[in-house]
Write a protein that holds these residues in place. Structure first.
Motif, mmCIF file in Angstrom:
data_model
loop_
_atom_site.group_PDB
_atom_site.id
_atom_site.type_symbol
_atom_site.label_atom_id
_atom_site.label_comp_id
_atom_site.label_asym_id
_atom_site.label_seq_id
_atom_site.Cartn_x
_atom_site.Cartn_y
_atom_site.Cartn_z
ATOM 1 N N CYS A 418 48.573 25.101 69.392
ATOM 2 C CA CYS A 418 48.746 23.644 69.486
ATOM 3 C C CYS A 418 48.712 23.172 70.937
ATOM 4 O O CYS A 418 48.043 22.184 71.272
ATOM 5 C CB CYS A 418 50.064 23.237 68.841
ATOM 6 S SG CYS A 418 49.994 23.123 67.058
ATOM 7 N N VAL A 422 44.663 22.509 70.626
ATOM 8 C CA VAL A 422 44.645 21.228 69.919
ATOM 9 C C VAL A 422 45.106 20.088 70.820
ATOM 10 O O VAL A 422 44.493 19.007 70.845
ATOM 11 C CB VAL A 422 45.517 21.303 68.650
ATOM 12 C CG1 VAL A 422 45.501 19.962 67.915
ATOM 13 C CG2 VAL A 422 45.031 22.416 67.734
ATOM 14 N N LEU A 423 46.183 20.312 71.566
ATOM 15 C CA LEU A 423 46.777 19.241 72.373
ATOM 16 C C LEU A 423 46.451 19.383 73.859
ATOM 17 O O LEU A 423 47.150 18.797 74.699
ATOM 18 C CB LEU A 423 48.300 19.232 72.180
ATOM 19 C CG LEU A 423 48.786 18.883 70.772
ATOM 20 C CD1 LEU A 423 50.287 19.065 70.654
ATOM 21 C CD2 LEU A 423 48.400 17.445 70.423
ATOM 22 N N GLU A 432 51.076 13.885 69.654
ATOM 23 C CA GLU A 432 51.705 15.208 69.644
ATOM 24 C C GLU A 432 52.606 15.384 68.424
ATOM 25 O O GLU A 432 52.565 16.422 67.753
ATOM 26 C CB GLU A 432 52.513 15.389 70.932
ATOM 27 C CG GLU A 432 53.069 16.787 71.102
ATOM 28 C CD GLU A 432 53.750 16.971 72.446
ATOM 29 O OE1 GLU A 432 54.049 18.132 72.790
ATOM 30 O OE2 GLU A 432 53.997 15.968 73.132
ATOM 31 N N VAL A 435 50.559 15.904 65.295
ATOM 32 C CA VAL A 435 49.923 17.220 65.209
ATOM 33 C C VAL A 435 50.918 18.300 64.782
ATOM 34 O O VAL A 435 50.606 19.171 63.959
ATOM 35 C CB VAL A 435 49.272 17.588 66.564
ATOM 36 C CG1 VAL A 435 48.847 19.061 66.571
ATOM 37 C CG2 VAL A 435 48.072 16.696 66.830
#
Length: 668
Positions: A418, A422-423, A432, A435
């Motif tokens: 993550c 992803v972030l 955030e 997610v």
């Protein structure tokens, strides 16, 4: 397929709803902490997940003890950094503080134990983070406390109204049924002596009593009224154990006298019928107070023929009436002193070993930090301190940590994915939170299942610890990878300390408990004070309960252990009778000498069960030959002592606990 899916959702609906509430509480707590610009706002989300409980009382009580442990640990961390200015002094100070908290936590029970362990590793968290960033020390401590407070408030607010109360009425009904089952078993033992049916029933009853005792703190969580009266419940449990022990003595006496008893058979049959009627009322829908009054009548009848049985029944009636009074069944003063009590088992040996293990593990990791200078060794120290503290009270911590390791590894990889993929480059807290929400939801859902609760809990918490949602400053990706590695290695290091450094497992805890029970019997035989003997007996009863609980979970020969536990309680009653007879002033000198010698035999650690059995049988025969001033009728102190010796000798024969406990005796 659609029908199967609907059926699955219907069955799992309570767990799904609870997972949704827990996830919502965690995300709301995180949002509040971010808006307040707290240091490490993810602590608020972690707290919201940790304090969620199945009942309202547990939710409130765990929240309270978590806040207390956090405040104490944070304060200790700040004070520690005022004086520990180098890695060496910091490591030594941390090891001493955590070792002390671990020892106290292992000597405590329930949420008090949890609060002590939490104070230990919270100090480590604050001290290590403060050492890395001295200017923000007070902000970190405040953030930890405030985050805990926010998590508690949000979790309580969002789940309290939907969390059911623990039903205390059902608990008392279960306790009342246990009383009825015990009385029914006593009626069977009086009529038939010790047969296969009686043995099976007494094992089941003892295990049921152990289950009930383990629920007392859970049922009383969050209820001040119940806590004030909890001693009455424990008194009733102690009285039930005493009745089981005395009933076992009666069974042994019938067997020893060839099925004949001193009182005539007609009286015994009538007493059994009366007890059966009372048992039916207690187990059914009959008025409990009426049954208690009838049992009081039976106690008076039994005292004339079997004094030890009548006294024990009288104690049971008094304890039962106190419990019924607490729930409005009868009118009585709640301040009444309980007739019996339980004194909690404390394993000082294992507590000391746990403290030494924690201190040694932290010193070893601190040595790695001092020698290598590796910056990420600080998270390694922190994670190790958490694991060696939190899991030190488990029966099999290395097995639990193996599951935790799997969960932590999964959470670490998910957190890194993550954060770094992803972030990557995302600074908007809303994105955030969106997610990470599915990851938290999945983790909280898996926490509802017994097989996955340990791994899922740590996977969820480690995920947030590695991903650090809401953090204003994040280290470089390479340092994040090192920190994640240090987290997993710290768990592995804690596992190794439980497995190899100072090993602890169910077998070692069981051996320690068996040895403690044998020492209690020896101490009862050698004690001169009535108060000391009473306390030893109350502690012996609780240790037998703990033994039954552990044996059921971890020992293949648990039926032998359960039966041995009951016979051990009966031996304790025999010793009590001998001690009472010894202090009488109206016994002949020859009787006093024989009793004194028998007690010396029971107090001698070198005596094996077989030797003690032979000595007691001989002493019983000798005592029967000593003339009594009053003619030696039933109830005379010398005759009672002789029967107690005969009972104890029979109970020593083949006793699993005494044989295994004496082999594993160790210093207190």
């Amino acid at each position: 397929m659609a029908q199967n899916l609907r059926g699955l959702l219907c069955r799992e609906r309570p767990r799904i709803v609870l997972a949704l509430r827990g996830t919502a509480a965690a995300l709301v707590a995180l949002t509040v902490a971010v808006l307040l610009k707290l240091e490490c706002p993810f602590w608020a989300a972690m707290t919201a997940i940790i304090v969620i409980q199945p009942t309202r009382g547990l939710l409130l009580e765990k929240s309270f003890y978590r806040l207390v442990g956090t405040v104490v640990g944070s304060g200790a961390g700040i004070l520690l950094l005022l004086y520990a200015t180098s890695p060496v002094t910091l490591t030594i100070a941390l090891s001493l503080w955590i070792a002390g908290c671990v020892v106290i936590g292992n000597l405590s029970y329930g949420l008090r134990s949890y609060s002590c362990l939490l104070a230990g590793y919270t100090c480590s968290v604050i001290a290590i983070l403060g050492y890395q960033d001295p200017p923000n020390l007070h902000d970190l401590a405040f953030g930890r406390i405030a985050g805990t407070f926010i998590g508690i408030i949000v979790a309580t607010t969002s789940t309290l109204l939907f969390t059911p109360r623990q039903s205390k009425g059902e608990f008392v009904e279960r306790l009342q049924r246990a009383v009825g089952e015990t009385v029914a078993w006593l009626a069977l033992a009086l009529r038939q002596g010790r047969g296969s049916r009686s043995v099976r029933q007494e094992r089941d009853i003892l295990m049921e009593i152990a289950d009930i005792e383990s629920l007392v703190d859970i049922v009383g969580a969050g209820s001040f009224r119940f806590k004030k009266r909890k001693r009455h419940v424990r008194s009733l449990i102690a009285s039930l154990l005493a009745l089981l022990a005395v009933g076992r003595l009666a069974s042994e006496r019938f067997a020893r006298h060839g099925g004949e008893q001193c009182p005539d058979d007609y009286w015994r049959e009538q007493l059994s019928l009366h007890l059966e009627r009372i048992a039916g009322g207690l187990e059914g829908s009959g008025p409990a107070i009426t049954c208690a009054d009838e049992l009081q009548t039976v106690a008076i009848e039994a005292t004339a023929r079997l004094p030890f049985l009548g006294e024990t029944l009288d104690e049971l009636v008094a304890s039962l009436k106190l419990v019924l009074a607490d729930y409005g069944a009868v009118t009585a003063a709640p301040e009444t002193k309980p007739e019996s009590r339980l004194v909690g088992h404390r394993d000082w040996r294992e507590a000391r070993r746990a403290g030494m293990r924690a201190a040694t593990a932290i010193l070893a990791v601190g040595l790695v930090w001092h020698v290598t200078g590796w910056k990420q060794a600080l998270p390694l120290v922190m994670v190790t301190s958490i694991m060696v503290s939190l899991f030190s009270t488990r029966e099999h911590p290395s097995a639990t940590l193996a599951q935790v390791f799997i969960g932590a590894s999964t959470g670490t990889m998910a957190g890194l994915f993550c954060r770094l993929v992803v972030l990557k480059g995302v600074v908007d807290p809303g994105i955030e939170i969106a997610v990470i929400a599915p990851f938290i939801l999945l983790g909280v859902l898996l926490m509802q299942y017994r097989k996955t609760v340990a791994a899922a809990t740590d996977a969820t918490l480690i995920f947030m610890f590695v991903e650090q949602p809401g953090a204003s400053l994040l280290p470089e990706p390479f340092l994040q990878l090192q920190g994640a590695l240090a987290t997993v290695v710290g768990i592995g290091f804690a596992w190794a300390s439980f497995r190899y450094l100072l090993p602890v497992n169910p077998a070692s805890r069981l051996r320690s408990l068996l040895a403690a029970i044998v020492r209690d019997l020896e101490a009862m035989a050698s004690a001169d004070s009535a108060a000391v003997i009473e306390r030893l007996q109350a502690r012996l009863q609780h240790r037998v309960i703990r033994l039954v609980v552990m044996a059921r979970k971890f020992d293949a020969d648990h039926q032998g252990i359960v039966e041995g536990g009951l016979t051990t309680l009966a031996i304790g009653r025999c010793i009590l009778r001998l001690q009472e007879a010894r202090t009488r002033k109206d016994i002949p000198p020859a009787t006093a000498r024989i009793i004194h010698q028998a007690l010396r035999t029971l107090a001698d650690p070198s005596q094996r069960p077989k030797n003690a059995e032979a000595v007691l049988r001989g002493a019983s025969r000798a005592l029967h030959g000593v003339p009594e001033p009053d003619g030696g009728e039933h109830g005379a102190p010398g005759r009672c002592a002789a029967e107690a010796m005969g009972d104890a000798a029979a109970l020593f024969h083949g006793n699993v606990i005494l044989m295994r406990g004496q082999r594993t005796q160790c210093p207190t």
